[in-house]
Motif scaffolding. Structure first.
Motif, PDB file in Angstrom:
ATOM      1  N   LYS A 166      -4.160  -1.587  11.022  1.00  0.00           N
ATOM      2  CA  LYS A 166      -4.821  -0.363  11.486  1.00  0.00           C
ATOM      3  C   LYS A 166      -3.869   0.820  11.414  1.00  0.00           C
ATOM      4  CE  LYS A 166      -7.961  -2.728  14.617  1.00  0.00           C
ATOM      5  NZ  LYS A 166      -8.321  -2.963  16.024  1.00  0.00           N
ATOM      6  N   THR A 167      -2.621   0.594  11.762  1.00  0.00           N
ATOM      7  CA  THR A 167      -1.624   1.660  11.706  1.00  0.00           C
ATOM      8  C   THR A 167      -1.376   2.083  10.264  1.00  0.00           C
ATOM      9  OG1 THR A 167      -0.564   0.789  13.694  1.00  0.00           O
ATOM     10  CG2 THR A 167       0.719   2.319  12.359  1.00  0.00           C
ATOM     11  N   ILE A 168      -1.276   1.122   9.366  1.00  0.00           N
ATOM     12  CA  ILE A 168      -1.085   1.445   7.952  1.00  0.00           C
ATOM     13  C   ILE A 168      -2.271   2.253   7.428  1.00  0.00           C
ATOM     14  CG2 ILE A 168      -1.023   0.463   5.623  1.00  0.00           C
ATOM     15  CD1 ILE A 168       0.732  -1.732   6.638  1.00  0.00           C
ATOM     16  N   ALA A 169      -3.472   1.849   7.814  1.00  0.00           N
ATOM     17  CA  ALA A 169      -4.674   2.549   7.354  1.00  0.00           C
ATOM     18  C   ALA A 169      -4.666   4.013   7.787  1.00  0.00           C
ATOM     19  CB  ALA A 169      -5.915   1.847   7.880  1.00  0.00           C
ATOM     20  N   LYS A 170      -4.065   4.277   8.924  1.00  0.00           N
ATOM     21  CA  LYS A 170      -3.998   5.653   9.440  1.00  0.00           C
ATOM     22  C   LYS A 170      -3.163   6.557   8.535  1.00  0.00           C
ATOM     23  CE  LYS A 170      -3.095   7.871  13.857  1.00  0.00           C
ATOM     24  NZ  LYS A 170      -2.629   7.658  15.218  1.00  0.00           N
ATOM     25  N   PHE A 171      -2.129   6.005   7.921  1.00  0.00           N
ATOM     26  CA  PHE A 171      -1.221   6.787   7.076  1.00  0.00           C
ATOM     27  C   PHE A 171      -1.416   6.540   5.583  1.00  0.00           C
ATOM     28  CE2 PHE A 171       1.072   5.888  11.095  1.00  0.00           C
ATOM     29  CZ  PHE A 171       1.018   7.176  11.602  1.00  0.00           C
ATOM     30  N   ALA A 172      -2.396   5.731   5.214  1.00  0.00           N
ATOM     31  CA  ALA A 172      -2.610   5.364   3.819  1.00  0.00           C
ATOM     32  C   ALA A 172      -3.040   6.570   2.990  1.00  0.00           C
ATOM     33  CB  ALA A 172      -3.672   4.271   3.731  1.00  0.00           C
ATOM     34  N   VAL A 173      -2.589   6.563   1.755  1.00  0.00           N
ATOM     35  CA  VAL A 173      -2.964   7.597   0.791  1.00  0.00           C
ATOM     36  C   VAL A 173      -4.158   7.064   0.014  1.00  0.00           C
ATOM     37  CG1 VAL A 173      -2.206   8.906  -1.209  1.00  0.00           C
ATOM     38  CG2 VAL A 173      -0.596   8.402   0.639  1.00  0.00           C
ATOM     39  N   ALA A 174      -5.194   7.859  -0.077  1.00  0.00           N
ATOM     40  CA  ALA A 174      -6.419   7.400  -0.750  1.00  0.00           C
ATOM     41  C   ALA A 174      -6.252   7.330  -2.245  1.00  0.00           C
ATOM     42  CB  ALA A 174      -7.572   8.324  -0.426  1.00  0.00           C
ATOM     43  N   LYS A 189       7.141  12.787   0.552  1.00  0.00           N
ATOM     44  CA  LYS A 189       6.774  11.960  -0.604  1.00  0.00           C
ATOM     45  C   LYS A 189       5.931  10.760  -0.191  1.00  0.00           C
ATOM     46  CE  LYS A 189       9.392  14.481  -3.205  1.00  0.00           C
ATOM     47  NZ  LYS A 189       8.836  15.482  -4.052  1.00  0.00           N
ATOM     48  N   VAL A 190       5.156  10.262  -1.131  1.00  0.00           N
ATOM     49  CA  VAL A 190       4.376   9.044  -0.921  1.00  0.00           C
ATOM     50  C   VAL A 190       5.311   7.849  -1.058  1.00  0.00           C
ATOM     51  CG1 VAL A 190       2.488   7.631  -1.820  1.00  0.00           C
ATOM     52  CG2 VAL A 190       2.269  10.117  -1.762  1.00  0.00           C
ATOM     53  N   MET A 191       5.233   6.921  -0.103  1.00  0.00           N
ATOM     54  CA  MET A 191       6.090   5.747  -0.084  1.00  0.00           C
ATOM     55  C   MET A 191       5.238   4.485  -0.170  1.00  0.00           C
ATOM     56  SD  MET A 191       8.711   6.894   2.884  1.00  0.00           S
ATOM     57  CE  MET A 191       7.893   8.283   3.631  1.00  0.00           C
ATOM     58  N   CYS A 239       0.837  -1.199   0.000  1.00  0.00           N
ATOM     59  CA  CYS A 239       0.000   0.000   0.000  1.00  0.00           C
ATOM     60  C   CYS A 239       0.873   1.251   0.000  1.00  0.00           C
ATOM     61  CB  CYS A 239      -0.965  -0.002   1.176  1.00  0.00           C
ATOM     62  SG  CYS A 239      -0.171   0.218   2.749  1.00  0.00           S
ATOM     63  N   GLN A 240       0.243   2.366  -0.291  1.00  0.00           N
ATOM     64  CA  GLN A 240       0.918   3.659  -0.347  1.00  0.00           C
ATOM     65  C   GLN A 240       0.643   4.413   0.952  1.00  0.00           C
ATOM     66  OE1 GLN A 240       2.675   4.686  -3.134  1.00  0.00           O
ATOM     67  NE2 GLN A 240       2.251   2.723  -4.080  1.00  0.00           N
ATOM     68  N   ILE A 241       1.694   4.998   1.551  1.00  0.00           N
ATOM     69  CA  ILE A 241       1.517   5.776   2.770  1.00  0.00           C
ATOM     70  C   ILE A 241       2.262   7.103   2.656  1.00  0.00           C
ATOM     71  CG2 ILE A 241       1.233   3.754   4.254  1.00  0.00           C
ATOM     72  CD1 ILE A 241       4.116   4.315   5.251  1.00  0.00           C
ATOM     73  N   LYS A 242       1.909   8.023   3.546  1.00  0.00           N
ATOM     74  CA  LYS A 242       2.601   9.295   3.636  1.00  0.00           C
ATOM     75  C   LYS A 242       2.567   9.753   5.081  1.00  0.00           C
ATOM     76  CE  LYS A 242       2.903  13.893   1.727  1.00  0.00           C
ATOM     77  NZ  LYS A 242       2.301  14.890   0.843  1.00  0.00           N
ATOM     78  N   PHE A 243       3.718  10.190   5.579  1.00  0.00           N
ATOM     79  CA  PHE A 243       3.830  10.682   6.941  1.00  0.00           C
ATOM     80  C   PHE A 243       3.754  12.203   6.953  1.00  0.00           C
ATOM     81  CE2 PHE A 243       6.428   6.725   7.013  1.00  0.00           C
ATOM     82  CZ  PHE A 243       5.594   5.985   7.843  1.00  0.00           C
ATOM     83  N   GLN A 244       3.157  12.754   8.012  1.00  0.00           N
ATOM     84  CA  GLN A 244       3.052  14.201   8.154  1.00  0.00           C
ATOM     85  C   GLN A 244       4.119  14.758   9.086  1.00  0.00           C
ATOM     86  OE1 GLN A 244       0.928  15.885   6.242  1.00  0.00           O
ATOM     87  NE2 GLN A 244       0.230  13.939   5.412  1.00  0.00           N
TER      88      GLN A 244
END
Length: 75
Positions: A67-75, A52-54, A4-9
């Motif tokens: 659940k943690t991945i879902a929190k940072f997932a890019v829609a 950047k999206v990772m 999946c794709q994630i992004k941190f703030q």
């Protein structure tokens, strides 16, 4: 294997992600361009460009980590 794709703030997001990843008994990698980092390495992730999206690849399954991945997932 899931991907999946994630992004941190912020750096706190990275810390939360690494803590969750460290509890998993399988490998998790983060990819950006051609760079591959172990998701259980906070210094490795912080060395990447967090704007950047990772891509995250999980080589196992864990409900709490999902659940943690879902929190940072890019829609």
């Amino acid at each position: 294997m899931t991907e999946c794709q994630i992004k941190f703030q912020a750096a706190d997001d990275v810390r939360e992600f690494v803590n969750a990843a460290s509890k998993c008994d399988f490998d998790i990698d983060i990819f950006y361009n051609r760079i591959i980092i172990d998701a259980k390495s906070i210094l490795g992730i912080l060395s990447m460009d967090l704007t950047k999206v990772m891509t995250v690849k999980c080589y196992g399954e864990d409900k709490n980590f999902n659940k943690t991945i879902a929190k940072f997932a890019v829609a």
